[in-house]
Design an enzyme around this catalytic site. Structure first.
Site, PDB file in Angstrom:
ATOM      1  N   CYS A   1      -0.570  -7.702   9.867  1.00  0.00           N
ATOM      2  CA  CYS A   1       0.101  -7.827   8.561  1.00  0.00           C
ATOM      3  C   CYS A   1       0.917  -9.009   8.453  1.00  0.00           C
ATOM      4  O   CYS A   1       1.493  -9.655   9.117  1.00  0.00           O
ATOM      5  CB  CYS A   1       1.369  -6.489   8.643  1.00  0.00           C
TER       6      CYS A   1
ATOM      7  N   GLY B   1       8.601  -5.767   4.237  1.00  0.00           N
ATOM      8  CA  GLY B   1       9.847  -5.175   4.863  1.00  0.00           C
ATOM      9  C   GLY B   1       9.443  -3.704   5.550  1.00  0.00           C
ATOM     10  O   GLY B   1       8.406  -2.937   5.042  1.00  0.00           O
TER      11      GLY B   1
ATOM     12  N   CYS C   1      -2.478  -4.163   0.460  1.00  0.00           N
ATOM     13  CA  CYS C   1      -1.718  -3.811   1.574  1.00  0.00           C
ATOM     14  C   CYS C   1      -1.687  -4.776   2.623  1.00  0.00           C
ATOM     15  O   CYS C   1      -2.554  -5.168   2.898  1.00  0.00           O
ATOM     16  CB  CYS C   1      -2.019  -2.581   2.161  1.00  0.00           C
TER      17      CYS C   1
ATOM     18  N   SER D   1       3.026   4.737   9.006  1.00  0.00           N
ATOM     19  CA  SER D   1       1.882   4.001   9.322  1.00  0.00           C
ATOM     20  C   SER D   1       1.497   4.331  11.023  1.00  0.00           C
ATOM     21  O   SER D   1       2.567   3.982  11.718  1.00  0.00           O
ATOM     22  CB  SER D   1       2.534   2.355   9.166  1.00  0.00           C
TER      23      SER D   1
ATOM     24  N   ASN E   1      -7.333  -5.343   5.053  1.00  0.00           N
ATOM     25  CA  ASN E   1      -7.522  -6.218   4.254  1.00  0.00           C
ATOM     26  C   ASN E   1      -7.119  -7.630   5.219  1.00  0.00           C
ATOM     27  O   ASN E   1      -6.605  -7.652   6.131  1.00  0.00           O
ATOM     28  CB  ASN E   1      -6.492  -6.287   3.221  1.00  0.00           C
TER      29      ASN E   1
ATOM     30  N   CYS F   1      10.011  -9.570   7.424  1.00  0.00           N
ATOM     31  CA  CYS F   1      10.150  -8.231   8.086  1.00  0.00           C
ATOM     32  C   CYS F   1      10.073  -8.529   9.454  1.00  0.00           C
ATOM     33  O   CYS F   1       9.649  -9.709  10.198  1.00  0.00           O
ATOM     34  CB  CYS F   1       8.848  -7.475   7.698  1.00  0.00           C
TER      35      CYS F   1
HETATM   36  N1  SAH Z   1       6.794  -1.332   7.076  1.00  0.00           N
HETATM   37  C1  SAH Z   1       6.278  -0.322   6.466  1.00  0.00           C
HETATM   38  C2  SAH Z   1       6.089  -0.297   5.054  1.00  0.00           C
HETATM   39  C3  SAH Z   1       4.745  -1.370   4.598  1.00  0.00           C
HETATM   40  S1  SAH Z   1       3.919  -0.332   3.802  1.00  0.00           S
HETATM   41  C4  SAH Z   1       5.011   0.371   7.106  1.00  0.00           C
HETATM   42  O1  SAH Z   1       4.898  -0.110   8.215  1.00  0.00           O
HETATM   43  O2  SAH Z   1       4.885   1.474   6.900  1.00  0.00           O
HETATM   44  C5  SAH Z   1       2.337  -1.225   3.795  1.00  0.00           C
HETATM   45  C6  SAH Z   1       1.260  -0.452   4.678  1.00  0.00           C
HETATM   46  O3  SAH Z   1       0.225  -1.337   4.809  1.00  0.00           O
HETATM   47  C7  SAH Z   1       1.451  -0.109   6.094  1.00  0.00           C
HETATM   48  O4  SAH Z   1       1.112   1.032   6.169  1.00  0.00           O
HETATM   49  C8  SAH Z   1       0.810  -1.245   6.703  1.00  0.00           C
HETATM   50  O5  SAH Z   1       0.669  -1.059   8.175  1.00  0.00           O
HETATM   51  C9  SAH Z   1      -0.292  -1.469   6.040  1.00  0.00           C
HETATM   52  N2  SAH Z   1      -0.920  -2.769   6.217  1.00  0.00           N
HETATM   53  C10 SAH Z   1      -0.257  -3.833   6.689  1.00  0.00           C
HETATM   54  N3  SAH Z   1      -1.010  -4.699   6.810  1.00  0.00           N
HETATM   55  C11 SAH Z   1      -2.342  -4.564   6.193  1.00  0.00           C
HETATM   56  C12 SAH Z   1      -3.481  -5.034   6.284  1.00  0.00           C
HETATM   57  N4  SAH Z   1      -3.810  -6.290   6.511  1.00  0.00           N
HETATM   58  N5  SAH Z   1      -4.738  -4.131   5.609  1.00  0.00           N
HETATM   59  C13 SAH Z   1      -4.360  -3.068   5.380  1.00  0.00           C
HETATM   60  N6  SAH Z   1      -3.076  -2.417   5.459  1.00  0.00           N
HETATM   61  C14 SAH Z   1      -2.034  -3.176   6.145  1.00  0.00           C
END
Ligand code: SAH
Length: 347
Positions: A119, A159, A333, A214, A290, A112
């Site tokens: 993330c 992604g 996530c 998000s 997480n 990504c």
């Molecule tokens: N790129 C898209 C799809 C990812 S969806 C987006 O940003 O929406 C996954 C979701 O999990 C998103 O809301 C992302 O921000 C969230 N996420 C990413 N890392 C995370 C973490 N460490 N703990 C909890 N949520 C997280």
């Protein structure tokens, strides 16, 4: 010449392709159906003339992802898969059992390029976009492996789906096709970090599909620290586009908000967020962050998450705290990442 990957084609595209081979159009529907009933070779498509089958063998391929690893959570039966795609990249996908039905979490890209600070998916940048077939086949392969029907899809794996827009739309068309997986559009959710022009395209192209955005912060300052995309689009612009989206589709948007200890989980953040979202047709999904190895961030406590939710409720903003599935296998996530070698370091 490279072989045609059949899972990359919508039924309409397959019809054109079949005609370009000089075959009758109705053959496309036969092939399409058989593929999504689970056929993995043309040999088994016995309703097709033998000659056509061997011709297809020469110029087309059915499968598109290859399972290289599977982990099953002992806590809740969540299954995490690592699939290899052409060219050697690998993507992760997750199978989850919810009360309302089995759900597949699919990746839209290998890696990504959005670079969100918390993330894991973007830690190594973007490798490449997935094709529609590679997106769809994650679901087909998991359904076959788990021997379970999958009725819900969330595009929330690795992604940014709107950074791979055309293949995403094609994948949704295939997933929804009655001759194929036949998944209701309302049971598909796409999550974006907020690429504004694409949110509006999506409202036009796929008004029945659910949208998650998000957010992760209540003001631009904090959001920019967490998400580079926030430097391209302000929150005011983002929320305006979300309002337009709702006007166009009449659909409720889900806002995702990962609660990060000491960063965005204060009561003041909850109040700010409530004021900004007031009056919108939306729902807030709180996700205690997480842990991801390379970020210094930690998740909020249960107590603080509950307090945060309580404040939103006071402002009459619908809110839930997400139950995490598969955290024992890093399937939750933001924990999905590209490379197997990275993961083995975790253990
Ligand atoms: N790129 C898209 C799809 C990812 S969806 C987006 O940003 O929406 C996954 C979701 O999990 C998103 O809301 C992302 O921000 C969230 N996420 C990413 N890392 C995370 C973490 N460490 N703990 C909890 N949520 C997280």
């Amino acid at each position: 010449m490279e072989k045609q990957q059949l899972k990359d084609l919508t039924l309409e595209e397959m019809q054109k392709w079949v005609e370009s081979l000089g075959e009758k159009k109705f053959r496309a529907q036969q092939i399409f159906r058989r593929i999504y009933e689970g056929a993995i070779s043309f040999e088994e498509m016995t309703e097709l003339p033998k000659e056509l089958r061997s011709r297809l063998d020469g110029c087309a391929e059915i499968g598109s992802v290859r399972q290289i690893r599977r982990q099953i959570s002992e806590k809740d039966g969540t299954r995490k898969y690592l699939f290899q795609v052409r060219g050697g990249a690998a993507v992760e996908s997750v199978f989850m059992k919810y009360r309302y039905g089995n759900t597949a979490c699919l990746s839209s890209q290998a890696g990504c390029r959005m670079g969100c600070a918390f993330c894991a998916s973007g830690a190594d940048g973007l490798q490449r976009n997935l094709t529609a077939g590679e997106i769809v086949d994650q679901m087909i392969s998991m359904s076959r492996d788990a021997q379970e029907r999958i009725g819900h899809i969330v595009v929330m794996g690795t992604g940014e789906p709107f950074d791979n827009y055309d293949e995403l739309i094609r994948a949704i068309r295939i997933l929804h096709d009655q001759n194929g997986p036949d998944i209701s559009l309302r049971n598909i959710t796409v999550s974006t970090c907020g690429l504004l022009p694409k949110i509006l395209s999506f409202a036009r192209d796929m008004p029945q599909v659910s949208l998650a955005v998000s957010l992760h912060a209540a003001d631009d300052e904090k959001r920019r620290i967490l998400m580079p995309v926030a430097s391209s689009y302000s929150m005011a612009e983002l929320l305006n586009v979300c309002r337009q989206y709702t006007e166009m589709t009449r659909r409720r948007i889900t806002f995702e908000y990962a609660l990060i200890d000491g960063v965005n989980d204060a009561e003041e953040d909850a109040r700010k967020l409530s004021v900004r979202l007031k009056g919108m047709l939306c729902h807030v999904n709180l996700i205690p962050l997480n842990r991801v190895r390379e970020s210094g961030f930690a998740g909020t406590t249960r107590k603080k998450a509950e307090k945060f939710a309580e404040i939103l409720q006071k402002y009459r903003i619908p809110v839930t705290i997400r139950r995490e599935l598969g955290s024992d296998i890093s399937a939750a996530c933001g924990q999905l990442r590209l490379q197997e070698k990275e993961e083995s370091k975790d253990r």
